[in-house]
Design a protein around this motif. Structure first.
Motif: not given
Length: 66
Positions: A9-11, A45-54, A56-60
């Motif tokens: 899910f990085q992209p 859908t709400l779980y996706c939003y929460w986990t993937l946007f709210h 979510f911490v991208p890996i450097e």
């Protein structure tokens, strides 16, 4: 989430597609009068939003020169 999930899910586009797919599916269930499935997929859908946007911490990237 597991590390392999975080790598997938990085992209940003993948996170958007998965969330929009779930939102569309939820809308489809609601429009067809399937209240139980509408509630379930709305929750997904709400779980996706929460986990993937709210939260979510991208890996450097470690391969940067500098």
């Amino acid at each position: 989430m597991k590390e392999k999930d975080l790598l997938f899910f990085q992209p940003l586009w993948r996170r958007i597609v998965v969330t929009l797919f779930c939102a569309g599916w939820a809308g489809w269930e609601w429009l067809n009068g399937q209240t139980l499935w509408g509630l379930i997929i709305t929750g997904v859908t709400l779980y996706c939003y929460w986990t993937l946007f709210h939260t979510f911490v991208p890996i450097e990237r470690q391969d940067k020169k500098g």
